[in-house]
Design an enzyme around this catalytic site. Structure first.
Site, short mmCIF file in Angstrom:
data_model
loop_
_atom_site.label_atom_id
_atom_site.label_comp_id
_atom_site.label_asym_id
_atom_site.label_seq_id
_atom_site.Cartn_x
_atom_site.Cartn_y
_atom_site.Cartn_z
N LYS A 149 -0.12 18.60 -0.99
CA LYS A 149 -1.08 17.72 -1.65
C LYS A 149 -1.05 16.37 -0.99
CE LYS A 149 -1.98 15.08 -5.86
NZ LYS A 149 -1.54 14.70 -7.21
N GLU A 196 -1.35 4.82 -16.24
CA GLU A 196 -0.22 5.59 -15.72
C GLU A 196 1.08 4.79 -15.71
OE1 GLU A 196 0.83 8.16 -11.70
OE2 GLU A 196 -1.24 7.93 -12.37
N GLU A 240 -2.14 20.64 -9.27
CA GLU A 240 -1.95 19.22 -8.95
C GLU A 240 -1.03 18.56 -9.98
OE1 GLU A 240 -4.62 15.13 -8.59
OE2 GLU A 240 -5.62 17.08 -8.47
N GLU A 376 -14.98 12.22 -8.13
CA GLU A 376 -13.83 11.73 -8.90
C GLU A 376 -13.55 10.27 -8.58
OE1 GLU A 376 -9.04 12.52 -9.23
OE2 GLU A 376 -10.37 14.26 -9.06
#
Length: 389
Positions: A149, A196, A240, A376
């Site tokens: 990733k 986050e 993910e 996104e």
């Protein structure tokens, strides 16, 4: 004087705004003591500095670049790591909007309209084609087994006069479940509303969240529910998300945190976007500088870098073609006990005299579609653009 009024009125070099979810705002003005760190051990050095520089009852605000690199260009004044103990703290509530008319601009050039609201802010988005190409290259690297990733980011410039204090007021009003921050250095200010948490330490309790996997909100409840259902059942999004959960648990365990069992991912809904979220908790004895050592153990997570981490960062350096600066780096605070709170600097913009520089990224894994990843990033960029246009 409210925290935002104090923040907006301050003319010195250092000013910091911080509003955690469910808490009152705190603003730090001036710099009683500062430390800048660089090099591969910058987080350990920052932890040692915090242990030395903080007296009982004091806090230091901190910010770090995504990469360990010297500040340059638009990011001058934002080095690879910086701690500041403010001369003065102002605490209090955050108003719904800034200024009597809620306008963003200021001064003679802004006028009653503030030069914004779609009248004076010009958005320059010239990265759409190059971003699709970068995602294609990332997918090829993943297919070749070089990576599992990688997060690919893009930058958008918005030209026009902006008042950072009013941007912060609007972000705080819209994103109540996010940490809203503003870190001002001279005529520039790094602002954002991050969902986050990188790591929080409160006594011996350590908390972090895996936030990875994204879907847009719907135009009506039925469409919104359909987007959410696709997110929680999409194998690509689940993969993910698992990368991030596994990474965080492994790194915290290596740092000496005794971990609690981790539950299943949950849906986290924000204005404009859905995320997958998993809460991770554990225990470690507090020690001066301790929260910053945990920051160093976790940054950068696969949610903003990739995996394997070293190869992902190398790929980003070679292919992303932008200076991330403090975007996706840790920002937050630490106290004299070593407790503190650091978030990943997302949904953010660097505000300067001429306008804003915004960066957003998307996680690329096997099977990622360049057009969907571009969409996104549009959603994430709109989170900030919507409050200034």
């Amino acid at each position: 004087m409210t925290p935002l009024e104090a923040f907006g009125a301050w003319t010195g070099d250092d000013r910091v705004f911080w509003r955690a979810p469910g808490q009152r705002a705190v603003v730090g003005l001036g710099a009683a003591r500062t430390v800048e760190v660089a090099g591969p051990w910058r987080f350990d050095d920052a932890a040692a500095a915090a242990a030395e520089m903080l007296d009982e009852g004091e806090i230091a605000f901190g910010g770090f670049a995504f990469f360990d690199q010297r500040a340059a260009g638009a990011w001058a004044g934002y080095p690879s790591g910086r701690l500041v103990v403010p001369e003065r703290l102002v605490r209090g509530p955050v108003p719904e909007a800034g200024g009597a008319d809620g306008s963003l601009g200021g001064g003679a050039d802004g006028g009653a309209d503030g030069g914004l609201g779609g009248r004076g802010l010009q958005v320059h988005d010239e990265t759409r084609s190059t971003y699709r190409d970068a995602v294609k290259k990332a997918v090829e690297a993943i297919d070749d087994g070089e990576l599992a990733k990688v997060v690919v980011a893009r930058v958008v410039e918005a030209v026009g006069r902006v008042d950072p204090a009013v941007v912060l007021a609007r972000l705080a009003g819209r994103f109540r479940s996010c940490a809203v921050f503003g870190i001002g250095r001279g005529t520039t200010c790094f602002v954002g509303a991050s969902p986050e948490v990188l790591v929080e330490q409160d006594g011996d309790v350590v908390t972090t969240y895996a936030v990875a996997g994204t879907a847009p909100r719907g135009a009506d409840p039925a469409e919104d529910a359909a987007h959410a259902e696709r997110l929680v059942s999409d194998p690509k999004e689940q993969a993910e998300h698992r990368y991030v959960v596994d990474y965080l648990r492994t790194r915290l365990a290596l740092a000496g945190v005794e971990l609690d069992p981790t539950g299943e991912p949950e849906l986290r809904t924000l204005p404009g976007i859905h995320h997958l979220n998993t809460t991770i908790t554990g225990r470690i004895s507090p020690a001066p500088g301790g929260a910053l050592r945990l920051v160093g153990a976790l940054h950068p997570t696969p949610a903003v870098g990739g995996t394997p981490s070293t190869f992902a960062q190398q790929w980003i350096t070679e292919h992303e073609d932008l200076d991330r600066g403090w975007y996706a780096g840790p920002v937050g605070w630490i106290d004299h006990r070593g407790c503190g709170s650091f978030y990943v600097a997302l949904r953010s913009a660097l505000v300067g005299p001429a306008g804003l520089r915004l960066i957003a990224g998307a996680g690329v894994v096997a099977g990622s579609d360049p057009e969907q990843e571009l969409i996104e990033t549009d959603i994430k960029l709109d989170a900030v653009l919507d409050v200034v246009t």
